[in-house]
Design a protein around this motif. Structure first.
Motif, mmCIF file in Angstrom:
data_model
loop_
_atom_site.group_PDB
_atom_site.id
_atom_site.type_symbol
_atom_site.label_atom_id
_atom_site.label_comp_id
_atom_site.label_asym_id
_atom_site.label_seq_id
_atom_site.Cartn_x
_atom_site.Cartn_y
_atom_site.Cartn_z
ATOM 1 N N PRO A 32 0.831 -1.209 0.000
ATOM 2 C CA PRO A 32 0.000 0.000 0.000
ATOM 3 C C PRO A 32 0.866 1.259 0.000
ATOM 4 C CG PRO A 32 -0.065 -1.069 2.144
ATOM 5 C CD PRO A 32 0.682 -1.980 1.229
ATOM 6 N N ILE A 33 0.427 2.231 -0.745
ATOM 7 C CA ILE A 33 1.143 3.503 -0.836
ATOM 8 C C ILE A 33 0.248 4.576 -0.224
ATOM 9 C CG2 ILE A 33 2.116 5.232 -2.390
ATOM 10 C CD1 ILE A 33 2.574 2.938 -4.388
ATOM 11 N N TYR A 34 0.750 5.208 0.812
ATOM 12 C CA TYR A 34 -0.001 6.254 1.482
ATOM 13 C C TYR A 34 0.650 7.589 1.177
ATOM 14 C CZ TYR A 34 -1.916 2.340 4.063
ATOM 15 O OH TYR A 34 -2.520 1.166 4.392
ATOM 16 N N ALA A 35 -0.151 8.560 0.829
ATOM 17 C CA ALA A 35 0.380 9.880 0.518
ATOM 18 C C ALA A 35 -0.532 10.932 1.129
ATOM 19 C CB ALA A 35 0.476 10.076 -0.987
ATOM 20 N N LYS A 36 0.058 11.957 1.620
ATOM 21 C CA LYS A 36 -0.694 13.066 2.190
ATOM 22 C C LYS A 36 -0.851 14.148 1.117
ATOM 23 C CE LYS A 36 -1.037 12.053 6.645
ATOM 24 N NZ LYS A 36 -2.130 12.273 7.544
ATOM 25 N N LEU A 37 -1.812 13.953 0.252
ATOM 26 C CA LEU A 37 -2.035 14.906 -0.830
ATOM 27 C C LEU A 37 -3.027 15.986 -0.443
ATOM 28 C CD1 LEU A 37 -2.268 12.405 -3.818
ATOM 29 C CD2 LEU A 37 -0.307 13.744 -3.098
ATOM 30 N N ASP A 38 -3.823 15.759 0.582
ATOM 31 C CA ASP A 38 -4.866 16.708 0.946
ATOM 32 C C ASP A 38 -4.292 18.036 1.421
ATOM 33 O OD1 ASP A 38 -3.817 15.538 3.192
ATOM 34 O OD2 ASP A 38 -5.701 15.506 4.297
ATOM 35 N N VAL A 39 -3.099 18.051 2.030
ATOM 36 C CA VAL A 39 -2.510 19.283 2.518
ATOM 37 C C VAL A 39 -2.193 20.201 1.343
ATOM 38 C CG1 VAL A 39 -0.550 20.273 3.750
ATOM 39 C CG2 VAL A 39 -1.589 18.158 4.565
ATOM 40 N N ASN A 40 -1.579 19.684 0.313
ATOM 41 C CA ASN A 40 -1.239 20.491 -0.854
ATOM 42 C C ASN A 40 -2.497 21.001 -1.543
ATOM 43 O OD1 ASN A 40 0.223 21.747 -2.866
ATOM 44 N ND2 ASN A 40 0.416 19.895 -4.077
ATOM 45 N N VAL A 41 -3.510 20.170 -1.627
ATOM 46 C CA VAL A 41 -4.750 20.577 -2.281
ATOM 47 C C VAL A 41 -5.413 21.709 -1.511
ATOM 48 C CG1 VAL A 41 -7.063 19.801 -2.914
ATOM 49 C CG2 VAL A 41 -5.108 18.328 -3.349
ATOM 50 N N LYS A 42 -5.433 21.611 -0.178
ATOM 51 C CA LYS A 42 -6.052 22.663 0.633
ATOM 52 C C LYS A 42 -5.301 23.983 0.496
ATOM 53 C CE LYS A 42 -8.014 19.597 4.106
ATOM 54 N NZ LYS A 42 -7.949 19.150 5.508
ATOM 55 N N GLN A 47 -5.123 29.432 -1.774
ATOM 56 C CA GLN A 47 -4.453 30.474 -2.559
ATOM 57 C C GLN A 47 -5.298 30.878 -3.769
ATOM 58 O OE1 GLN A 47 -0.686 28.694 -3.465
ATOM 59 N NE2 GLN A 47 0.191 29.125 -1.449
ATOM 60 N N ASP A 48 -5.929 29.917 -4.403
ATOM 61 C CA ASP A 48 -6.777 30.215 -5.567
ATOM 62 C C ASP A 48 -7.983 31.056 -5.158
ATOM 63 O OD1 ASP A 48 -5.049 28.791 -7.148
ATOM 64 O OD2 ASP A 48 -6.321 26.998 -7.280
ATOM 65 N N VAL A 49 -8.592 30.713 -4.029
ATOM 66 C CA VAL A 49 -9.763 31.468 -3.566
ATOM 67 C C VAL A 49 -9.356 32.894 -3.203
ATOM 68 C CG1 VAL A 49 -11.448 31.631 -1.693
ATOM 69 C CG2 VAL A 49 -11.065 29.452 -2.830
ATOM 70 N N LYS A 50 -8.235 33.062 -2.527
ATOM 71 C CA LYS A 50 -7.764 34.406 -2.181
ATOM 72 C C LYS A 50 -7.509 35.229 -3.439
ATOM 73 C CE LYS A 50 -5.695 33.394 2.289
ATOM 74 N NZ LYS A 50 -4.455 33.280 3.075
ATOM 75 N N LEU A 52 -8.914 34.806 -6.410
ATOM 76 C CA LEU A 52 -10.193 35.122 -7.052
ATOM 77 C C LEU A 52 -10.937 36.231 -6.320
ATOM 78 C CD1 LEU A 52 -11.475 31.552 -7.992
ATOM 79 C CD2 LEU A 52 -10.813 33.375 -9.566
ATOM 80 N N ILE A 53 -10.866 36.235 -5.001
ATOM 81 C CA ILE A 53 -11.532 37.291 -4.231
ATOM 82 C C ILE A 53 -10.854 38.628 -4.486
ATOM 83 C CG2 ILE A 53 -11.970 38.123 -1.874
ATOM 84 C CD1 ILE A 53 -12.479 35.193 -1.095
ATOM 85 N N GLN A 54 -9.541 38.632 -4.609
ATOM 86 C CA GLN A 54 -8.829 39.882 -4.900
ATOM 87 C C GLN A 54 -9.186 40.400 -6.303
ATOM 88 O OE1 GLN A 54 -4.675 39.097 -4.302
ATOM 89 N NE2 GLN A 54 -4.799 39.342 -2.063
ATOM 90 N N GLN A 55 -9.363 39.486 -7.253
ATOM 91 C CA GLN A 55 -9.700 39.894 -8.610
ATOM 92 C C GLN A 55 -11.158 40.338 -8.703
ATOM 93 O OE1 GLN A 55 -8.770 36.566 -11.095
ATOM 94 N NE2 GLN A 55 -6.564 36.781 -10.851
ATOM 95 N N ASN A 56 -12.025 39.739 -7.906
ATOM 96 C CA ASN A 56 -13.460 40.032 -7.952
ATOM 97 C C ASN A 56 -13.946 40.339 -6.529
ATOM 98 O OD1 ASN A 56 -13.631 39.316 -10.743
ATOM 99 N ND2 ASN A 56 -13.610 37.169 -10.118
ATOM 100 N N PRO A 57 -13.719 41.551 -6.034
ATOM 101 C CA PRO A 57 -14.112 41.849 -4.652
ATOM 102 C C PRO A 57 -15.628 41.832 -4.432
ATOM 103 C CG PRO A 57 -13.214 43.799 -5.745
ATOM 104 C CD PRO A 57 -13.059 42.662 -6.678
ATOM 105 N N ASP A 58 -16.426 41.987 -5.465
ATOM 106 C CA ASP A 58 -17.887 41.993 -5.327
ATOM 107 C C ASP A 58 -18.466 40.577 -5.508
ATOM 108 O OD1 ASP A 58 -17.793 44.738 -5.045
ATOM 109 O OD2 ASP A 58 -17.998 45.089 -7.217
ATOM 110 N N LEU A 59 -17.625 39.581 -5.487
ATOM 111 C CA LEU A 59 -18.065 38.220 -5.716
ATOM 112 C C LEU A 59 -18.987 37.733 -4.612
ATOM 113 C CD1 LEU A 59 -17.728 35.873 -7.693
ATOM 114 C CD2 LEU A 59 -15.825 35.070 -6.300
ATOM 115 N N PHE A 60 -18.687 38.106 -3.358
ATOM 116 C CA PHE A 60 -19.526 37.652 -2.241
ATOM 117 C C PHE A 60 -20.246 38.805 -1.632
ATOM 118 C CE2 PHE A 60 -16.266 34.300 -2.426
ATOM 119 C CZ PHE A 60 -17.097 33.192 -2.502
#
Length: 60
Positions: A32-42, A47-50, A52-60
């Motif tokens: 079995p191969i175990y990898a902690k990929l969830d940390v990188n994804v989070k 970073q992507d959400v931040k 997008l919010i900077q590019q579109n401040p009226d998004l929310f």
């Protein structure tokens, strides 16, 4: 008579081919191969959400 001999020869040849068919058995024991990929994804999603919010401040 020739057809009968030819049929017998063909049948015998077919049986010989089937009997000589090579078989390969492969036993694979996978460890079995175990990898902690969830940390990188989070981190990447955060970073992507931040960005997008900077590019579109009226998004929310």
């Amino acid at each position: 008579m020739k057809k009968t001999i030819a049929a017998i020869a063909l049948g015998a040849g077919g049986i010989m081919l089937i009997a000589c068919t090579p078989s390969v058995n492969v036993n694979v024991n996978l460890a079995p191969i175990y990898a902690k990929l969830d940390v990188n994804v989070k981190v990447q999603l955060d970073q992507d959400v931040k960005a997008l919010i900077q590019q579109n401040p009226d998004l929310f």
